[in-house]
Design an enzyme around this catalytic site. Structure first.
Site, PDB file in Angstrom:
ATOM      1  N   ARG A  28     -47.259  34.906  23.212  1.00 27.18           N
ATOM      2  CA  ARG A  28     -45.904  35.440  23.292  1.00 27.18           C
ATOM      3  C   ARG A  28     -45.990  36.924  23.635  1.00 27.18           C
ATOM      4  NH1 ARG A  28     -46.711  38.521  19.909  1.00 27.18           N
ATOM      5  NH2 ARG A  28     -44.721  39.517  20.281  1.00 27.18           N
ATOM      6  N   GLY A  29     -44.781  37.493  23.892  1.00 23.71           N
ATOM      7  CA  GLY A  29     -44.760  38.894  24.281  1.00 23.71           C
ATOM      8  C   GLY A  29     -44.838  38.995  25.793  1.00 23.71           C
ATOM      9  N   ALA A  30     -44.080  39.963  26.332  1.00 24.33           N
ATOM     10  CA  ALA A  30     -43.884  40.025  27.785  1.00 24.33           C
ATOM     11  C   ALA A  30     -45.175  39.982  28.604  1.00 24.33           C
ATOM     12  CB  ALA A  30     -43.097  41.294  28.110  1.00 24.33           C
ATOM     13  N   ARG A  62     -39.708  30.277  29.140  1.00 21.12           N
ATOM     14  CA  ARG A  62     -39.080  31.349  28.350  1.00 21.12           C
ATOM     15  C   ARG A  62     -38.219  32.189  29.279  1.00 21.12           C
ATOM     16  NH1 ARG A  62     -41.764  33.744  23.545  1.00 21.12           N
ATOM     17  NH2 ARG A  62     -39.598  34.148  23.085  1.00 21.12           N
ATOM     18  N   GLN A 115     -42.462  38.451  13.686  1.00 19.32           N
ATOM     19  CA  GLN A 115     -43.574  38.986  14.487  1.00 19.32           C
ATOM     20  C   GLN A 115     -44.036  40.353  13.976  1.00 19.32           C
ATOM     21  OE1 GLN A 115     -40.829  37.589  15.744  1.00 19.32           O
ATOM     22  NE2 GLN A 115     -41.133  36.688  17.745  1.00 19.32           N
ATOM     23  N   ASP A 174     -38.728  42.805  26.874  1.00 22.18           N
ATOM     24  CA  ASP A 174     -39.067  41.579  27.608  1.00 22.18           C
ATOM     25  C   ASP A 174     -38.512  41.611  29.020  1.00 22.18           C
ATOM     26  OD1 ASP A 174     -38.528  41.029  24.570  1.00 22.18           O
ATOM     27  OD2 ASP A 174     -40.156  39.738  25.237  1.00 22.18           O
ATOM     28  N   ASN A 200     -34.721  43.160  24.371  1.00 22.23           N
ATOM     29  CA  ASN A 200     -35.862  43.089  23.454  1.00 22.23           C
ATOM     30  C   ASN A 200     -35.487  42.181  22.286  1.00 22.23           C
ATOM     31  OD1 ASN A 200     -38.570  43.933  22.820  1.00 22.23           O
ATOM     32  ND2 ASN A 200     -37.715  45.121  21.129  1.00 22.23           N
ATOM     33  N   LYS A 201     -36.432  41.965  21.413  1.00 22.38           N
ATOM     34  CA  LYS A 201     -36.242  41.038  20.286  1.00 22.38           C
ATOM     35  C   LYS A 201     -34.932  41.319  19.564  1.00 22.38           C
ATOM     36  CE  LYS A 201     -38.350  38.264  19.503  1.00 22.38           C
ATOM     37  NZ  LYS A 201     -38.051  36.918  20.037  1.00 22.38           N
TER      38      LYS A 201
HETATM   39  O1  MRU Z   1     -40.208  36.061  21.266  1.00 19.31           O
HETATM   40  P1  MRU Z   1     -41.397  36.922  21.499  1.00 19.31           P
HETATM   41  O2  MRU Z   1     -42.269  37.109  20.318  1.00 19.31           O
HETATM   42  O3  MRU Z   1     -42.151  36.537  22.745  1.00 19.31           O
HETATM   43  O4  MRU Z   1     -40.695  38.276  21.784  1.00 19.31           O
HETATM   44  C1  MRU Z   1     -41.286  39.228  22.500  1.00 19.31           C
HETATM   45  C2  MRU Z   1     -41.515  40.369  21.646  1.00 19.31           C
HETATM   46  O5  MRU Z   1     -42.464  40.383  20.906  1.00 19.31           O
HETATM   47  C3  MRU Z   1     -40.624  41.485  21.646  1.00 19.31           C
HETATM   48  O6  MRU Z   1     -39.375  41.294  22.068  1.00 19.31           O
HETATM   49  C4  MRU Z   1     -41.364  42.685  22.095  1.00 19.31           C
HETATM   50  O7  MRU Z   1     -40.834  43.748  21.443  1.00 19.31           O
HETATM   51  C5  MRU Z   1     -41.347  42.886  23.573  1.00 19.31           C
HETATM   52  S1  MRU Z   1     -42.542  42.004  24.379  1.00 19.31           S
HETATM   53  C6  MRU Z   1     -43.668  43.215  24.730  1.00 19.31           C
END
Ligand code: MRU
Length: 374
Positions: A54-56, A95, A208, A249, A259-260
């Site tokens: 996960r994560g961008a 995603r 997270q 993201d 973002n989250k």
């Molecule tokens: O749903 P996730 O865990 O894939 O979400 C992504 C993230 O962890 C965050 O939004 C993060 O701050 C940005 S991704 C580098």
């Protein structure tokens, strides 16, 4: 970065078997450290959708390797082209909010097209996947250098006390191939001997922050404190936060930041308390087409059980327990959009800029002609 003193990236080609990709499965961290083999496009799609990765940046890198695996599978299929294209669609749909996913798939499709034989296409796909991963790590390292200057400024204005940084979710090395985006300046400052402390938002519903950011900061020795998501405003009112750094993201080239979920509320609190609010991102996370993040960025909705249940360690076993009344409904928007006016600056691999179209385009002039005339 290091896990128990050993250097790891979050994704790599298996030693001795180039047809398999290995990842750190993040679902059971920090309690269990598991390396998982991915040997098919379906494996990769599942790993992205179910958030083993996960994560961008890491989603982008996984999609890059997923497309390489697609070429291997396609070579045993009747129609190479069709299999590769369908794999691209499959991966892209996993995603919706993370723009790195689409970006990596498109980059792979364009690269693979250039090969004149199947053998050459496979070798190009592997090379491109490795390039995407290496570039991601390199970008994050440079984000660290640029963000370090901001932390140094704050440190000089202080009285020798720790610089207090608040972060939300996990935009650390686990969300990328290495270093992380929001955490890269923190690691750079810590490594330089600057006293630094991180407020880690737990980040409901998947936690997270509490699980991943706290774990990776701990592995690096960075002092940190996990806080419930709704504590940040209180800390800011009492002068206990010097700056906020979050990841993203997808960020429009006009400066709106997805973002989250919960990031927007932190940005509002930061604005109201004059706390600088920075967003760290590699250029692969910019959306060069969209102009209005709130209207245009697709927001992923995930299953309500992620809200209704919570997972954790109990008697040495990972367990999932029900939090809410059995029949209560729950909604699970995974992201929100922070409008550019609340963002102090964007920390990119090319430097820090304001969150507006002109500043972003001045930093990335090659994208000016692509879609936009300012
Ligand atoms: O749903 P996730 O865990 O894939 O979400 C992504 C993230 O962890 C965050 O939004 C993060 O701050 C940005 S991704 C580098």
């Amino acid at each position: 970065m290091n896990v128990n003193g050993k250097h790891y990236r979050t994704i790599w080609v298996k030693e001795g078997d180039e047809s398999v990709i290995q990842i750190i499965d993040q679902r059971n961290l920090p309690h269990e450290f598991i390396v998982e083999d991915l040997a098919s496009v379906d494996d990769v799609a599942k790993a992205i959708k179910e958030m083993h990765v996960r994560g961008a940046g890491l989603i982008g890198a996984s999609a890059g390797y997923g497309m390489y695996i697609a070429t291997l599978e396609a070579s045993k299929n009747d129609s190479f082209e069709r299999f590769v294209n369908e794999s691209g669609e499959k991966l892209t749909s996993t995603r919706p909010t993370s723009v790195n996913l689409e970006w990596a798939v498109k980059r792979q499709l364009a690269a693979i097209k250039k090969g004149s034989s199947i053998k050459e296409k496979i070798s190009i796909a592997l090379k491109t996947a490795n390039e995407i991963a290496d570039e991601d790590a390199g970008f994050c390292k440079r984000i660290g250098k640029h963000g370090l200057k901001i932390i140094e400024e704050i440190n000089r204005g202080g009285k020798g006390e720790s610089v207090n940084v608040l972060t939300h979710c996990n935009a650390g090395w686990l969300a990328f191939v290495d270093y992380g985006s929001a955490t890269a300046p923190i690691y750079a400052a810590f490594d330089k001997g600057i006293k630094i402390h991180v407020w880690v938002d737990e980040t409901r519903p998947r936690n997270q922050g509490a699980r991943l950011t706290a774990w990776e900061l701990g592995q690096h020795g960075v002092p940190h404190t996990v806080i419930p998501d709704n504590v940040g405003g209180h800390l800011m009112q009492h002068g206990l936060v010097d700056m906020v750094i979050v990841g993203t993201d997808r960020t429009t080239h006009t400066g709106d930041v997805a973002n989250k979920i919960g990031t927007y509320l932190k940005a509002l609190a930061a604005k109201n308390n004059n706390v600088p609010f920075y967003v760290a991102l590699p250029s692969s996370t910019f959306d060069w087409k969209m102009k209005d993040g709130i209207k245009e960025i697709p927001i992923e909705e995930r299953g309500s059980d992620e809200v209704r249940y919570i997972r954790g360690l109990w008697n040495g076993e990972i367990r999932k327990v029900l939090l809410t009344p059995k029949n209560s409904h729950a909604t699970n928007y995974a992201f929100d959009v922070t409008p550019s006016r609340l963002v102090t600056g964007l920390i990119t691999e090319r430097g820090v800029c304001k969150a507006d179209e002109k500043s972003v385009m001045d930093l990335y002039p090659e994208h000016r002609t692509e879609y936009n005339e300012i």
